[in-house]
Write a protein that holds these residues in place. Structure first.
Motif, PDB file in Angstrom:
ATOM      1  N   PRO A  76       0.840  -1.203   0.000  1.00 23.16           N
ATOM      2  CA  PRO A  76       0.000   0.000   0.000  1.00 23.16           C
ATOM      3  C   PRO A  76       0.873   1.250   0.000  1.00 23.16           C
ATOM      4  CG  PRO A  76      -0.055  -1.108   2.151  1.00 23.16           C
ATOM      5  CD  PRO A  76       0.701  -2.002   1.226  1.00 23.16           C
ATOM      6  N   ASP A  77       0.327   2.338  -0.542  1.00 18.47           N
ATOM      7  CA  ASP A  77       1.096   3.583  -0.570  1.00 18.47           C
ATOM      8  C   ASP A  77       1.267   4.162   0.839  1.00 18.47           C
ATOM      9  OD1 ASP A  77       1.314   3.411  -3.303  1.00 18.47           O
ATOM     10  OD2 ASP A  77      -0.414   4.709  -3.698  1.00 18.47           O
ATOM     11  N   GLY A  78       0.343   3.804   1.741  1.00 18.64           N
ATOM     12  CA  GLY A  78       0.397   4.323   3.105  1.00 18.64           C
ATOM     13  C   GLY A  78       1.257   3.456   4.010  1.00 18.64           C
ATOM     14  N   VAL A  79       0.899   3.437   5.281  1.00 19.76           N
ATOM     15  CA  VAL A  79       1.721   2.801   6.306  1.00 19.76           C
ATOM     16  C   VAL A  79       1.005   1.585   6.877  1.00 19.76           C
ATOM     17  CG1 VAL A  79       2.979   3.166   8.461  1.00 19.76           C
ATOM     18  CG2 VAL A  79       2.574   5.086   6.910  1.00 19.76           C
ATOM     19  N   GLU A  80       1.711   0.450   6.952  1.00 21.49           N
ATOM     20  CA  GLU A  80       1.195  -0.743   7.612  1.00 21.49           C
ATOM     21  C   GLU A  80       1.754  -0.799   9.030  1.00 21.49           C
ATOM     22  OE1 GLU A  80       0.804  -4.213   4.420  1.00 21.49           O
ATOM     23  OE2 GLU A  80       2.774  -3.263   4.308  1.00 21.49           O
ATOM     24  N   GLU A  81       1.198  -1.717   9.847  1.00 23.44           N
ATOM     25  CA  GLU A  81       1.755  -1.917  11.180  1.00 23.44           C
ATOM     26  C   GLU A  81       3.168  -2.480  11.051  1.00 23.44           C
ATOM     27  OE1 GLU A  81      -2.248  -2.643  13.865  1.00 23.44           O
ATOM     28  OE2 GLU A  81      -1.154  -4.390  13.128  1.00 23.44           O
ATOM     29  N   VAL A  82       3.984  -2.216  12.078  1.00 23.20           N
ATOM     30  CA  VAL A  82       5.403  -2.591  12.005  1.00 23.20           C
ATOM     31  C   VAL A  82       5.605  -4.084  11.709  1.00 23.20           C
ATOM     32  CG1 VAL A  82       7.566  -2.707  13.312  1.00 23.20           C
ATOM     33  CG2 VAL A  82       6.135  -0.645  13.427  1.00 23.20           C
ATOM     34  N   PRO A  83       4.919  -5.015  12.422  1.00 20.01           N
ATOM     35  CA  PRO A  83       5.146  -6.433  12.105  1.00 20.01           C
ATOM     36  C   PRO A  83       4.763  -6.777  10.660  1.00 20.01           C
ATOM     37  CG  PRO A  83       4.004  -6.215  14.201  1.00 20.01           C
ATOM     38  CD  PRO A  83       3.999  -4.852  13.557  1.00 20.01           C
ATOM     39  N   ALA A  84       3.751  -6.108  10.124  1.00 24.39           N
ATOM     40  CA  ALA A  84       3.351  -6.359   8.733  1.00 24.39           C
ATOM     41  C   ALA A  84       4.413  -5.848   7.766  1.00 24.39           C
ATOM     42  CB  ALA A  84       2.002  -5.704   8.456  1.00 24.39           C
ATOM     43  N   MET A  85       5.048  -4.738   8.100  1.00 19.55           N
ATOM     44  CA  MET A  85       6.125  -4.217   7.242  1.00 19.55           C
ATOM     45  C   MET A  85       7.300  -5.190   7.222  1.00 19.55           C
ATOM     46  SD  MET A  85       6.329  -0.075   7.628  1.00 19.55           S
ATOM     47  CE  MET A  85       6.007   0.329   9.338  1.00 19.55           C
ATOM     48  N   VAL A  86       7.639  -5.709   8.411  1.00 17.12           N
ATOM     49  CA  VAL A  86       8.764  -6.663   8.484  1.00 17.12           C
ATOM     50  C   VAL A  86       8.399  -7.945   7.736  1.00 17.12           C
ATOM     51  CG1 VAL A  86      10.220  -8.007  10.045  1.00 17.12           C
ATOM     52  CG2 VAL A  86       9.605  -5.658  10.646  1.00 17.12           C
ATOM     53  N   SER A  87       7.151  -8.409   7.915  1.00 21.98           N
ATOM     54  CA  SER A  87       6.706  -9.624   7.206  1.00 21.98           C
ATOM     55  C   SER A  87       6.750  -9.435   5.695  1.00 21.98           C
ATOM     56  CB  SER A  87       5.271  -9.978   7.613  1.00 21.98           C
ATOM     57  OG  SER A  87       5.234 -10.482   8.913  1.00 21.98           O
ATOM     58  N   ARG A  88       6.362  -8.262   5.243  1.00 21.32           N
ATOM     59  CA  ARG A  88       6.362  -7.986   3.803  1.00 21.32           C
ATOM     60  C   ARG A  88       7.778  -8.093   3.234  1.00 21.32           C
ATOM     61  NH1 ARG A  88       3.111  -5.830   0.271  1.00 21.32           N
ATOM     62  NH2 ARG A  88       1.491  -5.305   1.780  1.00 21.32           N
ATOM     63  N   LEU A  89       8.755  -7.574   3.986  1.00 17.82           N
ATOM     64  CA  LEU A  89      10.149  -7.671   3.548  1.00 17.82           C
ATOM     65  C   LEU A  89      10.605  -9.131   3.511  1.00 17.82           C
ATOM     66  CD1 LEU A  89      11.567  -4.651   5.576  1.00 17.82           C
ATOM     67  CD2 LEU A  89      11.468  -4.810   3.077  1.00 17.82           C
ATOM     68  N   LEU A  90      10.206  -9.896   4.540  1.00 16.37           N
ATOM     69  CA  LEU A  90      10.585 -11.317   4.588  1.00 16.37           C
ATOM     70  C   LEU A  90      10.006 -12.084   3.405  1.00 16.37           C
ATOM     71  CD1 LEU A  90      10.340 -12.486   8.310  1.00 16.37           C
ATOM     72  CD2 LEU A  90      12.273 -12.817   6.759  1.00 16.37           C
ATOM     73  N   GLU A  91       8.759 -11.781   3.056  1.00 17.25           N
ATOM     74  CA  GLU A  91       8.127 -12.475   1.929  1.00 17.25           C
ATOM     75  C   GLU A  91       8.825 -12.131   0.615  1.00 17.25           C
ATOM     76  OE1 GLU A  91       3.899 -11.773   2.147  1.00 17.25           O
ATOM     77  OE2 GLU A  91       3.786 -12.773   4.100  1.00 17.25           O
ATOM     78  N   ALA A  92       9.231 -10.893   0.466  1.00 15.76           N
ATOM     79  CA  ALA A  92       9.977 -10.507  -0.742  1.00 15.76           C
ATOM     80  C   ALA A  92      11.309 -11.257  -0.797  1.00 15.76           C
ATOM     81  CB  ALA A  92      10.197  -8.994  -0.759  1.00 15.76           C
ATOM     82  N   HIS A  93      11.960 -11.356   0.369  1.00 13.52           N
ATOM     83  CA  HIS A  93      13.220 -12.096   0.425  1.00 13.52           C
ATOM     84  C   HIS A  93      13.011 -13.548  -0.008  1.00 13.52           C
ATOM     85  CE1 HIS A  93      16.537  -9.714   1.845  1.00 13.52           C
ATOM     86  NE2 HIS A  93      15.811  -9.164   2.789  1.00 13.52           N
ATOM     87  N   GLU A  94      11.961 -14.194   0.544  1.00 11.78           N
ATOM     88  CA  GLU A  94      11.784 -15.615   0.229  1.00 11.78           C
ATOM     89  C   GLU A  94      11.493 -15.812  -1.251  1.00 11.78           C
ATOM     90  OE1 GLU A  94       8.763 -17.906   2.329  1.00 11.78           O
ATOM     91  OE2 GLU A  94      10.058 -19.675   2.142  1.00 11.78           O
ATOM     92  N   MET A  95      10.703 -14.921  -1.827  1.00 19.75           N
ATOM     93  CA  MET A  95      10.401 -15.005  -3.261  1.00 19.75           C
ATOM     94  C   MET A  95      11.702 -14.930  -4.080  1.00 19.75           C
ATOM     95  SD  MET A  95       7.745 -12.556  -5.281  1.00 19.75           S
ATOM     96  CE  MET A  95       6.432 -13.141  -4.230  1.00 19.75           C
ATOM     97  N   ILE A  96      12.558 -13.996  -3.715  1.00 21.32           N
ATOM     98  CA  ILE A  96      13.837 -13.827  -4.429  1.00 21.32           C
ATOM     99  C   ILE A  96      14.739 -15.040  -4.209  1.00 21.32           C
ATOM    100  CG2 ILE A  96      15.975 -12.470  -4.425  1.00 21.32           C
ATOM    101  CD1 ILE A  96      14.164  -9.978  -3.898  1.00 21.32           C
ATOM    102  N   LEU A  97      14.738 -15.575  -2.981  1.00 21.45           N
ATOM    103  CA  LEU A  97      15.602 -16.724  -2.680  1.00 21.45           C
ATOM    104  C   LEU A  97      15.157 -17.970  -3.440  1.00 21.45           C
ATOM    105  CD1 LEU A  97      16.153 -16.161   1.142  1.00 21.45           C
ATOM    106  CD2 LEU A  97      17.937 -16.235  -0.617  1.00 21.45           C
ATOM    107  N   ILE A  98      13.844 -18.242  -3.459  1.00 16.20           N
ATOM    108  CA  ILE A  98      13.348 -19.422  -4.187  1.00 16.20           C
ATOM    109  C   ILE A  98      13.760 -19.328  -5.656  1.00 16.20           C
ATOM    110  CG2 ILE A  98      11.239 -20.529  -5.039  1.00 16.20           C
ATOM    111  CD1 ILE A  98       9.956 -19.801  -2.288  1.00 16.20           C
ATOM    112  N   ASP A  99      13.585 -18.145  -6.230  1.00 19.07           N
ATOM    113  CA  ASP A  99      13.931 -17.952  -7.639  1.00 19.07           C
ATOM    114  C   ASP A  99      15.438 -18.080  -7.857  1.00 19.07           C
ATOM    115  OD1 ASP A  99      13.056 -17.096 -10.371  1.00 19.07           O
ATOM    116  OD2 ASP A  99      14.462 -15.476  -9.943  1.00 19.07           O
TER     117      ASP A  99
END
Ligand SMILES: [Fe+2]
Length: 194
Positions: A117-140
């Motif tokens: 989202p263009d706005g702000v998520e809760e802190v744990p959701a922001m950290v989770s979002r980064l982790l999910e991006a990492h896993e996607m990149i790692l699997i690939d």
């Protein structure tokens, strides 16, 4: 204009001299098909990593709450490391004779990482979002590393394993530890107060 003028030739334009998705012939001991395949996989990883870099900066800026200071600093450190990685990926594409994806508007068309989202998520959701991006990149990256190795492209395999995978794994560890709910002051095993 006189021949001794030092006036720069401004506003110059040209047609494309190499199209995106093509590779030039470089004497690297690698086949055209191997270099073509590696450039395709590298450009996907490059686009996803550029988005991950931007997500790190976004969340570095938007961070808040009791862990603001350490996460603000940590996310900026990770962003810097991703920026170094991006340059290595782009220059590997060029080394193989290809064209690295550079313009952020093309990056947005290529990446597989979901848009936040263009706005702000809760802190744990922001950290989770980064982790999910990492896993996607790692699997690939794991898949790409083994496939480019089958094609004989050891240099790209090394870059994917030594830089994309190892950097991503370490950064994912540092993020994941921020999602562990631990008591800050009083252990759950502490004796009740008298
Ligand atoms: Fe900053």
């Amino acid at each position: 204009m006189s021949s001794d003028s030092t006036q720069p030739w401004l506003h110059q334009h040209s047609k494309e001299v190499q199209q995106f998705g093509t590779v030039r012939q470089f004497p690297l001991g690698l086949s055209y098909d191997a270099r073509m395949y590696s450039c395709q996989r590298l450009n996907f990883s490059l686009a996803d990593s550029q988005i991950l870099y931007s997500l790190y900066k976004k969340h570095h800026w938007l961070m808040r709450g009791p862990t603001f200071y350490q996460l603000h600093l940590l996310l900026d450190k990770h962003a810097s490391e991703q920026l170094a990685l991006i340059d290595k990926l782009a220059e590997r594409v060029q080394t193989l004779g290809g064209v690295a994806v550079g313009d952020p508007r093309q990056v947005a068309e290529i990446t597989r990482v979901p848009r936040p989202p263009d706005g702000v998520e809760e802190v744990p959701a922001m950290v989770s979002r980064l982790l999910e991006a990492h896993e996607m990149i790692l699997i690939d990256a794991h898949d790409a590393a083994s496939r480019v190795a089958e094609n004989g492209d050891d240099g790209t395999n090394d870059l994917l394993v030594s830089d994309v995978i190892r950097t991503g794994e370490l950064q994912a560890w540092f993020l994941a530890e921020h999602l562990v709910h631990t008591p800050l002051v009083r252990s759950g095993e502490a004796a009740p107060l008298a």
